[in-house]
Design a protein around this motif. Sequence first.
Motif, PDB file in Angstrom:
ATOM      1  N   LYS A  94       0.640  -1.625  -0.024  1.00 33.42           N
ATOM      2  CA  LYS A  94       0.198   0.035  -0.302  1.00 33.42           C
ATOM      3  C   LYS A  94       1.707   1.368   0.156  1.00 33.42           C
ATOM      4  CE  LYS A  94      -4.619   0.326   2.058  1.00 33.42           C
ATOM      5  NZ  LYS A  94      -5.316  -0.984   0.747  1.00 33.42           N
ATOM      6  N   TYR A 137      -0.203   4.179  -6.394  1.00 34.63           N
ATOM      7  CA  TYR A 137      -2.190   5.087  -6.490  1.00 34.63           C
ATOM      8  C   TYR A 137      -1.977   6.240  -7.679  1.00 34.63           C
ATOM      9  CZ  TYR A 137      -3.228   1.991  -2.925  1.00 34.63           C
ATOM     10  OH  TYR A 137      -3.373   0.477  -2.212  1.00 34.63           O
ATOM     11  N   GLU A 168      -7.669  -7.223  -9.857  1.00 31.84           N
ATOM     12  CA  GLU A 168      -8.213  -6.656  -8.440  1.00 31.84           C
ATOM     13  C   GLU A 168      -9.017  -5.167  -8.892  1.00 31.84           C
ATOM     14  OE1 GLU A 168      -6.662  -4.445  -5.549  1.00 31.84           O
ATOM     15  OE2 GLU A 168      -4.111  -4.710  -6.500  1.00 31.84           O
ATOM     16  N   VAL A 219      -7.556  -7.497   3.883  1.00 32.60           N
ATOM     17  CA  VAL A 219      -8.303  -7.929   4.831  1.00 32.60           C
ATOM     18  C   VAL A 219      -9.597  -8.452   4.734  1.00 32.60           C
ATOM     19  CG1 VAL A 219      -8.583  -7.142   7.264  1.00 32.60           C
ATOM     20  CG2 VAL A 219      -6.750  -6.576   6.400  1.00 32.60           C
ATOM     21  N   THR A 220     -10.105  -7.358   4.123  1.00 30.39           N
ATOM     22  CA  THR A 220     -11.764  -7.494   4.095  1.00 30.39           C
ATOM     23  C   THR A 220     -11.529  -9.060   3.128  1.00 30.39           C
ATOM     24  OG1 THR A 220     -12.439  -5.599   3.477  1.00 30.39           O
ATOM     25  CG2 THR A 220     -13.768  -6.572   3.134  1.00 30.39           C
ATOM     26  N   THR A 272     -12.211  -2.270   2.590  1.00 30.91           N
ATOM     27  CA  THR A 272     -12.674  -1.247   4.021  1.00 30.91           C
ATOM     28  C   THR A 272     -13.533  -0.675   3.763  1.00 30.91           C
ATOM     29  OG1 THR A 272     -10.153  -2.191   4.936  1.00 30.91           O
ATOM     30  CG2 THR A 272     -11.396  -0.520   5.837  1.00 30.91           C
TER      31      THR A 272
HETATM   32  C1  LIG Z   1      -6.728  -1.315   0.133  1.00 31.48           C
HETATM   33  C2  LIG Z   1      -6.705  -1.646  -0.860  1.00 31.48           C
HETATM   34  C3  LIG Z   1      -7.601  -2.882  -1.094  1.00 31.48           C
HETATM   35  C4  LIG Z   1      -8.198  -3.618   0.146  1.00 31.48           C
HETATM   36  O1  LIG Z   1      -7.907  -4.204   1.065  1.00 31.48           O
HETATM   37  P1  LIG Z   1      -8.158  -3.979   2.736  1.00 31.48           P
HETATM   38  O2  LIG Z   1      -7.189  -4.931   3.513  1.00 31.48           O
HETATM   39  O3  LIG Z   1      -9.790  -5.580   2.407  1.00 31.48           O
HETATM   40  O4  LIG Z   1      -9.428  -2.746   3.189  1.00 31.48           O
HETATM   41  C5  LIG Z   1      -7.601  -3.641  -2.408  1.00 31.48           C
HETATM   42  N1  LIG Z   1      -6.251  -3.268  -2.951  1.00 31.48           N
HETATM   43  C6  LIG Z   1      -6.014  -1.569  -3.387  1.00 31.48           C
HETATM   44  C7  LIG Z   1      -5.274  -1.875  -4.330  1.00 31.48           C
HETATM   45  C8  LIG Z   1      -6.137  -1.659  -2.410  1.00 31.48           C
HETATM   46  O5  LIG Z   1      -4.814  -0.279  -2.196  1.00 31.48           O
END
Ligand SMILES: *Cc1c(COP(=O)(O)O)cnc(C)c1O
Length: 360
Positions: free
Chosen positions: A200, A205, A236, A263-264, A306
């Motif tokens: 992350k 982004y 994704e 995590v979701t 999330t």
């Molecule tokens: C944060 C994120 C997710 C989802 O992650 P969670 O832990 O479920 O919030 C999926 N893909 C990307 C690119 C993300 O930044």
Amino acid sequence: MWEDLEVTLEKVDEGQRKEKPSQDNLGFGVHFTDHMFLMKWDREKGWHDAEIRPYGDFHLDPAAMLLHYGQAIFEGLKAYRRDDGQVFLFRPADNLERMNVSAQRMCMPRIPVDKVLKSLKALLYLEKEWIPMAEGTALYIRPTMIGVEPFLGVRPSGEYYFYIILSPVGAYYKEGCRPTKIYVSDEYVRAVKGGVGYVKTSGNYAASLYTSEIAKKAGCTQVLWLDACEHKYIEEVGTSNIFFMIDDELVTPPLEGSILPGVTRDSVIKLTDSWGVNVSERKISIDEVLAAHEQGRLQEAFGSGTAAVISPVGELCYKEKNYLINKGETGELSARLFAELQAIQKGEKEDSFKWTVRCG
Ligand SMILES: *Cc1c(COP(=O)(O)O)cnc(C)c1O
């Protein structure tokens, strides 16, 4: 070194605190609370100067390395206030451990997960009144780490800030769980194996914005990314992981380094498995999805993350053709997952996986 990390507290005077926004129009990431957590790292002292202090600007040198070479990572999780006033987090250690995975890949220092979680709980206790309680709302938590050493030259920064800011947020979609229209990019890619797709980190982004703008022009809300080598396998969608229900198999792409291990996503896999759904983590190509659609075997599709928890996919746009999924309606499984996860998070249903953590 951080074993003896003390957290100092500087409170905003009661009279100086901000007015809290109305709970029925919070938006997402617009409002910030009165306080934040901040700690600093350097090579000699490790993590030090941990403080809960008034939310506000901090000084950055224009040569601060993150501004040039992008050493910045973050996390996103939520806190909920229940009817009895108790505050709960959802799987917070998973987020902080994931931040350490990100830190390692970006040559940044590890955070002490236990200490940070303790500080986060203290911060949440202080900001309790900021946690909205209306249906679909929560307090969004954004832990962030940046390289701040003033230096021009490509190498890891020798100084870092780690901070946590809090933002009361509304339901990601006003109607709760509304199907979205998704643009499948066959030209631009998000991440490659061996790169930083599973991290992350801010640059991922920034790199996605151009394609998101193309998607918006096509009337779509998010981009569905395909793999960088063959532009064939599903990765994704936006900031969510993706699931497809084909016949009676629930399919999501495997974690092979180019997608974020949500995590979701993990919660969805565990929940559906416990419900007896046949859930697989396997490679799935866009051709397989479209063929299943053609044959009427694609029951539903949804993203998991999330922010929106579960967001059903109502339509795919691929190579200038549109494919309506489940008549553009929210699927049965999407609705059940959305309701179940929210109920666990809000303490309205038994938390058999022990995912929720009480603060204080
Ligand atoms: C944060 C994120 C997710 C989802 O992650 P969670 O832990 O479920 O919030 C999926 N893909 C990307 C690119 C993300 O930044």
